[in-house]
Enzyme design. Sequence first.
Site, PDB file in Angstrom:
ATOM      1  N   LYS A 139     -16.308 -48.355  23.828  1.00  0.00           N
ATOM      2  CA  LYS A 139     -15.774 -47.023  24.100  1.00  0.00           C
ATOM      3  C   LYS A 139     -16.181 -46.033  22.994  1.00  0.00           C
ATOM      4  O   LYS A 139     -16.603 -46.443  21.914  1.00  0.00           O
ATOM      5  CB  LYS A 139     -14.246 -47.093  24.225  1.00  0.00           C
TER       6      LYS A 139
HETATM    7  C1  LIG Z   1     -12.573 -50.053  29.293  1.00  0.00           C
HETATM    8  C2  LIG Z   1     -11.689 -49.643  30.395  1.00  0.00           C
HETATM    9  C3  LIG Z   1     -10.426 -50.201  30.600  1.00  0.00           C
HETATM   10  C4  LIG Z   1      -9.916 -51.407  29.873  1.00  0.00           C
HETATM   11  O1  LIG Z   1     -10.019 -51.408  28.529  1.00  0.00           O
HETATM   12  P1  LIG Z   1     -10.114 -52.760  27.664  1.00  0.00           P
HETATM   13  O2  LIG Z   1      -9.769 -52.253  26.311  1.00  0.00           O
HETATM   14  O3  LIG Z   1     -11.515 -53.259  27.744  1.00  0.00           O
HETATM   15  O4  LIG Z   1      -9.106 -53.709  28.199  1.00  0.00           O
HETATM   16  C5  LIG Z   1      -9.621 -49.685  31.591  1.00  0.00           C
HETATM   17  N1  LIG Z   1     -10.039 -48.684  32.375  1.00  0.00           N
HETATM   18  C6  LIG Z   1     -11.261 -48.129  32.231  1.00  0.00           C
HETATM   19  C7  LIG Z   1     -11.666 -46.994  33.109  1.00  0.00           C
HETATM   20  C8  LIG Z   1     -12.130 -48.607  31.257  1.00  0.00           C
HETATM   21  O5  LIG Z   1     -13.367 -48.082  31.155  1.00  0.00           O
END
Ligand SMILES: *Cc1c(COP(=O)(O)O)cnc(C)c1O
Length: 398
Positions: free
Chosen positions: A186
């Site tokens: 992210k």
């Molecule tokens: C990355 C993501 C998640 C989940 O996040 P994690 O930290 O990997 O569990 C949920 N929703 C969206 C849209 C994402 O891109």
Amino acid sequence: MPGFELFGDAERESVKDVLDNGVLMRYGFDGMRNGHWKAKELEAQLCKTFNTKHVQLVSSGTAAVSVALAAAGIGTGDEVIMPTFTFVASFEAIMMLGAIPILVDIDSTLTLDPKAVNAAITPKTKAVMAVQMCGSMANMDALKSICNAHNLVFVEDACQAIGGSYKGQPLGSIADVGCFSFDFVKTMTCGEGGAVITNNKEFYTNADYYSDHGHDHIGNDRGAESHPFLGYNFRISELHAAVGLAQAKRLPEFLAIQRKNFDIIRNELAKIPEVEFRTVPDGGVESCAFLNFFLPTAEISQNVSKAFKENGIDVCWNYYENNWHYVRKWHHLKEAKSLYPLSSEIKSALDTLKTKDFSQSDYFISRNISCLIKLSWTEDEVKARAFKMRACIEEALK
Ligand SMILES: *Cc1c(COP(=O)(O)O)cnc(C)c1O
């Protein structure tokens, strides 16, 4: 997107600070920690970033979505409306609570279509979850008025959209409760981590207790705390929070680079009349984590994807065949392949996905190309990439 591209000394120093001090847990050990409270500091910092009253850090984005729903009282048998285009975490987080994921079409925003949401409401609907996919957003005013009219909880998954805004408000802070992920890919990373953000005091307190076994966090003796209700462990560690704290301080820098790279590519592709960019609702500003556009047909889009690969243009996807992000290939979900028994209500809802008409979503996803915007590209690299992309698209349109 990925903040890890610019991982450096600030992150290392911050982690070393925690290791030198020796308290890796975010709660308790007050006497030992010599004033080190990385998770608390990061929460305070994020309150400012999101212009929101409360932030509760948790162990992942998936945990954030589940904790947000639980904090709002969503549970067994409740229907939660979510989009066909998202990350698998959306239905995982809903089903973790015994709630029922109700998938509905997206529109040219690549997020929830308010008309489809309206049509999916039943007496069992308890929440609507907008997922701000690929750095942009749903029509939040339209969804908000649907939620108000039907007394539904409005949840916002802004995991991919940190830095975007709608009518001047940061994405994630617009609905009743918002969720972020700070996983490794992210825009801002903790390694693993997430956050629940809200202006609702009750939702915040619920999220705070629920994510730490129901501990009420009153006083400074963990052993003496009481448990007003049941919870689980979705805590973040001080080590992860330390990474996030360093990254959060650099977020404005990351977002500026992201926007600059995005603009270079977008301006180049805008020279092609057949390229149609995703719809951004009035008053919306994208985070620029991805550049998304539509081509006239699914076939042209596939040809362009192929040409991108052959010409070394990486990190661009057509999600039609993707099994992480789009309903078509979520076979494990449609077949309810669970390790443990699911309720008959969930099973029958999942069964309907095998035959449900998602042709509207197919229409947009099959013609879409989504390009990740990296932070580590040099300006020359971005320009060269933009020219190559334009050449590939023009060739495919001939
Ligand atoms: C990355 C993501 C998640 C989940 O996040 P994690 O930290 O990997 O569990 C949920 N929703 C969206 C849209 C994402 O891109």
